[in-house]
Motif scaffolding. Structure first.
Motif, mmCIF file in Angstrom:
data_model
loop_
_atom_site.group_PDB
_atom_site.id
_atom_site.type_symbol
_atom_site.label_atom_id
_atom_site.label_comp_id
_atom_site.label_asym_id
_atom_site.label_seq_id
_atom_site.Cartn_x
_atom_site.Cartn_y
_atom_site.Cartn_z
ATOM 1 N N GLY A 107 30.585 7.214 1.987
ATOM 2 C CA GLY A 107 32.107 7.656 2.276
ATOM 3 C C GLY A 107 32.767 6.694 3.018
ATOM 4 N N ALA A 108 34.303 7.099 3.466
ATOM 5 C CA ALA A 108 35.072 6.105 3.924
ATOM 6 C C ALA A 108 35.516 4.959 3.317
ATOM 7 N N GLY A 135 33.804 5.490 -0.031
ATOM 8 C CA GLY A 135 33.957 6.966 -0.672
ATOM 9 C C GLY A 135 35.098 6.896 -1.601
ATOM 10 N N LEU A 196 33.842 12.253 3.108
ATOM 11 C CA LEU A 196 34.997 12.227 2.076
ATOM 12 C C LEU A 196 36.010 13.055 2.710
ATOM 13 N N GLY A 221 33.073 14.481 7.450
ATOM 14 C CA GLY A 221 34.569 13.969 7.909
ATOM 15 C C GLY A 221 34.749 12.705 8.263
HETATM 16 N N1 UDP Z 1 37.586 9.425 2.193
HETATM 17 C C1 UDP Z 1 36.778 9.007 1.295
HETATM 18 N N2 UDP Z 1 37.459 9.183 0.176
HETATM 19 C C2 UDP Z 1 38.386 9.710 -0.445
HETATM 20 C C3 UDP Z 1 39.152 10.418 0.635
HETATM 21 C C4 UDP Z 1 38.824 10.229 2.212
HETATM 22 O O1 UDP Z 1 35.817 8.301 1.628
HETATM 23 O O2 UDP Z 1 38.541 10.051 -1.544
HETATM 24 C C5 UDP Z 1 37.319 9.223 3.733
HETATM 25 C C6 UDP Z 1 38.419 8.670 4.742
HETATM 26 O O3 UDP Z 1 38.377 7.282 4.429
HETATM 27 C C7 UDP Z 1 37.779 9.175 6.033
HETATM 28 C C8 UDP Z 1 37.259 10.521 5.582
HETATM 29 O O4 UDP Z 1 36.878 10.510 4.238
HETATM 30 O O5 UDP Z 1 36.845 8.251 6.554
HETATM 31 C C9 UDP Z 1 38.206 11.825 6.064
HETATM 32 O O6 UDP Z 1 38.094 11.710 7.381
HETATM 33 P P1 UDP Z 1 39.082 13.017 8.114
HETATM 34 O O7 UDP Z 1 39.165 12.904 9.475
HETATM 35 O O8 UDP Z 1 40.454 13.097 7.395
HETATM 36 O O9 UDP Z 1 38.064 14.207 7.553
HETATM 37 P P2 UDP Z 1 38.279 15.848 8.004
HETATM 38 O O10 UDP Z 1 38.029 15.760 9.439
HETATM 39 O O11 UDP Z 1 39.535 16.072 7.837
HETATM 40 O O12 UDP Z 1 37.105 16.410 7.293
#
Ligand code: UDP
Length: 285
Positions: A107-108, A135, A196, A221
């Motif tokens: 991810g990320a 991700g 993700l 996250g």
């Molecule tokens: N991300 C990803 N693919 C996607 C959408 C998001 O890898 O299609 C990653 C994004 O780069 C970030 C993480 O998912 O590193 C989401 O972080 P966020 O803090 O928004 O997560 P939450 O706390 O909302 O679960």
């Protein structure tokens, strides 16, 4: 032991207890899903029965955020405290280094999982990183199961040609979801951290956990961004005062829209557990 909060399972565990449960899952070997549940997702699950079902099919659900801890207290079924995705990940990585568990970071944005892995390895020299993958792969809906890798990068942060992880550097190709599943399966990790964003990561894990065959998969996250030093966590005093959400809002103002759900969540909890006759929703389950 677990409680039922607005129809969803939440385990009565603290951080140490969650780590022990994960250790049991690793020993058992078959695929398990761990969810760190925040108010946003629990609220969304009220409108999305499939998501509620997914949460209830998880093997461990921790209270991620002061809102869930507060709600559990209002419901008369308190949990010991917050177990956030990043805290659980850091505790598990430490344990993984000691036990020799293999970890995979999925991810990320391109490069972030690798940097996070590099920093984790520097801190825990014995840590085995079985693989990393960014991700921004092609979603399964866009690529039939038989379809191999390929396609163009859509919406990949850091440039359309940027591909990180196990993909060839400089390659124009973006892996498909199926490639990623295969890559994880072949790497044979014990722990899979999926960053993700919620609930995309939870859905990804639920959809693929059997085919990936990883003993423990957990959505974390934005944790890779924090570990890689791309995003700073709120200062400790803010975390202690349960104001981490405010710290995030100040650093990432684009999140304000998502946070609108917090007053609605508060109202829902209050209505269900204070104004109703006792523990209405939990009483149903
Ligand atoms: N991300 C990803 N693919 C996607 C959408 C998001 O890898 O299609 C990653 C994004 O780069 C970030 C993480 O998912 O590193 C989401 O972080 P966020 O803090 O928004 O997560 P939450 O706390 O909302 O679960």
């Amino acid at each position: 032991m677990h409680i039922n909060l607005l129809g969803a399972r939440v385990d009565v565990v603290d951080l140490a207890g969650a780590v022990e449960k994960v250790a049991d899952f690793v020993a058992a070997g078959r695929p398990h899903q761990v969810i760190t549940l925040n108010p946003e997702i629990l609220y969304r699950a009220q409108q999305e029965p499939g998501l509620l079902d997914l949460i209830n099919r998880a093997d461990l659900v921790t209270a991620d955020g002061a809102g869930i801890v507060w709600a559990a207290r209002v419901a008369g079924t308190p949990v010991p405290g917050r177990v956030t995705g990043i805290d659980l990940m850091l505790a598990l990585v430490e344990r993984a280094a000691r036990e020799g568990w293999r970890i995979f970071l999925l991810g990320a944005a391109p490069g972030v999982a690798e940097e996070a892995a590099r920093r984790l390895r520097a801190k825990h020299p014995g840590l085995v990183v079985a693989g990393t993958q960014h991700g921004y792969f092609k979603p399964a809906e866009e690529v039939p199961a038989e379809g191999a890798a390929g396609g163009t990068a859509v919406g990949v942060p850091g440039g359309s040609a940027a591909v990180g992880g196990a993909c060839a550097a400089g390659s124009e190709k973006v892996p498909s979801e199926w490639d990623v599943v295969e890559q994880v399966r072949a790497a044979k990790p014990d722990l899979l951290f999926v960053a993700l964003g919620a609930p995309k990561q939870e859905k990804f894990i639920a959809r693929h956990r059997q085919s990936m065959g990883v003993p423990v998969s957990i959505g974390v996250g934005g944790s890779f961004d924090v570990i890689a030093g791309r995003v700073a966590r709120a200062p400790l005093w803010m975390q202690r005062l349960n104001l981490e959400w405010l710290g995030r809002l100040l650093r990432e103002p684009r999140r304000w829209r998502r946070m609108l759900v917090l007053p609605r969540f508060t109202w829902l909890v209050w209505r269900n557990y204070r104004w109703g006759k006792g523990n209405r929703v939990a009483g149903k389950g």
